[in-house]
Design an enzyme around this catalytic site. Sequence first.
Site, PDB file in Angstrom:
ATOM      1  N   SER A  77      62.280  20.499  94.345  1.00 49.87           N
ATOM      2  CA  SER A  77      61.006  19.921  94.809  1.00 49.87           C
ATOM      3  C   SER A  77      61.147  18.557  95.483  1.00 49.87           C
ATOM      4  O   SER A  77      60.199  18.106  96.129  1.00 49.87           O
ATOM      5  CB  SER A  77      60.043  19.786  93.639  1.00 49.87           C
ATOM      6  OG  SER A  77      59.469  21.019  93.362  1.00 49.87           O
ATOM      7  N   TYR A 204      60.663  27.463 102.765  1.00 48.11           N
ATOM      8  CA  TYR A 204      60.471  26.768 101.492  1.00 48.11           C
ATOM      9  C   TYR A 204      61.643  27.035 100.536  1.00 48.11           C
ATOM     10  O   TYR A 204      62.191  26.099  99.927  1.00 48.11           O
ATOM     11  CB  TYR A 204      59.126  27.193 100.875  1.00 48.11           C
ATOM     12  CG  TYR A 204      58.874  26.565  99.533  1.00 48.11           C
ATOM     13  CD1 TYR A 204      58.540  25.209  99.430  1.00 48.11           C
ATOM     14  CD2 TYR A 204      59.025  27.304  98.360  1.00 48.11           C
ATOM     15  CE1 TYR A 204      58.345  24.617  98.184  1.00 48.11           C
ATOM     16  CE2 TYR A 204      58.830  26.718  97.119  1.00 48.11           C
ATOM     17  CZ  TYR A 204      58.494  25.378  97.038  1.00 48.11           C
ATOM     18  OH  TYR A 204      58.314  24.793  95.802  1.00 48.11           O
ATOM     19  N   TYR A 256      54.348  15.367  89.169  1.00 48.22           N
ATOM     20  CA  TYR A 256      53.375  16.397  88.800  1.00 48.22           C
ATOM     21  C   TYR A 256      52.363  15.864  87.803  1.00 48.22           C
ATOM     22  O   TYR A 256      51.915  14.733  87.912  1.00 48.22           O
ATOM     23  CB  TYR A 256      54.087  17.661  88.288  1.00 48.22           C
ATOM     24  CG  TYR A 256      54.987  18.194  89.360  1.00 48.22           C
ATOM     25  CD1 TYR A 256      54.444  18.667  90.550  1.00 48.22           C
ATOM     26  CD2 TYR A 256      56.355  18.169  89.232  1.00 48.22           C
ATOM     27  CE1 TYR A 256      55.252  19.114  91.565  1.00 48.22           C
ATOM     28  CE2 TYR A 256      57.178  18.625  90.242  1.00 48.22           C
ATOM     29  CZ  TYR A 256      56.611  19.093  91.411  1.00 48.22           C
ATOM     30  OH  TYR A 256      57.411  19.516  92.405  1.00 48.22           O
ATOM     31  N   VAL A 274      63.197  20.733  89.705  1.00 42.41           N
ATOM     32  CA  VAL A 274      63.542  21.510  88.505  1.00 42.41           C
ATOM     33  C   VAL A 274      65.037  21.664  88.251  1.00 42.41           C
ATOM     34  O   VAL A 274      65.416  22.147  87.193  1.00 42.41           O
ATOM     35  CB  VAL A 274      62.919  22.926  88.491  1.00 42.41           C
ATOM     36  CG1 VAL A 274      61.462  22.897  88.143  1.00 42.41           C
ATOM     37  CG2 VAL A 274      63.202  23.682  89.743  1.00 42.41           C
TER      38      VAL A 274
HETATM   39  O1  DON Z   1      58.887  26.205  93.742  1.00 44.39           O
HETATM   40  C1  DON Z   1      59.844  26.341  93.000  1.00 44.39           C
HETATM   41  O2  DON Z   1      59.807  27.097  92.071  1.00 44.39           O
HETATM   42  C2  DON Z   1      61.125  25.518  93.123  1.00 44.39           C
HETATM   43  N1  DON Z   1      62.016  25.998  94.059  1.00 44.39           N
HETATM   44  C3  DON Z   1      60.872  24.072  93.248  1.00 44.39           C
HETATM   45  C4  DON Z   1      60.110  23.625  92.066  1.00 44.39           C
HETATM   46  C5  DON Z   1      60.419  22.282  91.564  1.00 44.39           C
HETATM   47  O3  DON Z   1      61.460  21.693  91.748  1.00 44.39           O
HETATM   48  C6  DON Z   1      59.362  21.723  90.706  1.00 44.39           C
HETATM   49  N2  DON Z   1      59.800  20.490  90.110  1.00 44.39           N
HETATM   50  N3  DON Z   1      59.654  19.916  89.170  1.00 44.39           N
END
Ligand code: DON
Length: 331
Positions: A77, A204, A256, A274
């Site tokens: 993210s 994305y 978040y 994440v």
């Molecule tokens: O959208 C997703 O599931 C991931 N590729 C990115 C999410 C993410 O890093 C959320 N972060 N805390």
Amino acid sequence: MVQGAVNWNTGMSQKWLQEYVDDWVSFYRKHTSEGEVASYIPALKEAKQDHLGISIIGMHGMKIRSGDVDVKFTIQSISKVLSFIVACMERGVAYMLDKVDVEPTGEAFNSIMHLEMKQLKKPFNPLVNAGAITVSSMLCGETSEEKLDPLLTLMEKILGHRPNINLEVYESERETSTRNKAIGYYLLETGFLESDIEVTLDTYFKQCSLEVTIDDLARIGLILANDGKDPDSEEHFIPRQVARLAKALMLTCGMYDASGKFAAYVGIPAKSGVSGGIIAVSPPRVRNEPLPFMDGCGMAVYGPALDSKGNSTAGIRLLRHIATQWDLSIF
Ligand code: DON
């Protein structure tokens, strides 16, 4: 043993700061056991729960690195900050703000609920999935490769190397991410997307799978701390207005539904992912006493054990401790 209040007046050599940071990384590593490595993208499960590292890069070459500094991980993210910056550079700030809002959600990063319940005219902000997928659709280009090329070029200019896509993580996410597909199709149905849905989702997934180190993220943080300009070459990689907007979004939405607490207890713009990375930006600060990195710095931590909000457990605690010790808060 972690230190209490320190009088930073007594000397600030790099060696001395390094010893403190080493001490803090050792102390906070135990908090990795309180979190869990992300598993909803199967390839992320391979990360080591007890890893913790930090990189801090100051304006004039001062660099502190400690812990697990050489691990490569996917940006996840944190890429949302960069894709928004590139979209603003391509399409203009006014156009982007007309299409994506700048309000925190107080919801999980991948929430769908608020999109429908609030009958939004635009997604809440570019740092939650709905906003980020909309931003990916707004990047110029017909294919995901064309859309990501300017983002990779910006990273290459800042870092001196072009990041790779981690194909294992990309394929793992593409195969499993039914929720992001649901968000994407909802955005399509509501008329928010500006590109083909499959190209948008592919963009994305690829941007989330870019491989970085904490040194890379700290260097990007340094450029943001300096309002988009390289402090050494004076080259403006990111327009000042865009860099400042990105920092405002990081502060209000970057962690978040823990963004309020992070602003209150750490007090600097940041963005998590994440895979366990957090990029943090400490702008220049004015104080009555000398403190470390007063001209500003970029910081990045890596600690893949996450809390329930998707933020690194030990990473947040380490940043909070450093922000308190060095009086980093912008407030
Ligand atoms: O959208 C997703 O599931 C991931 N590729 C990115 C999410 C993410 O890093 C959320 N972060 N805390």
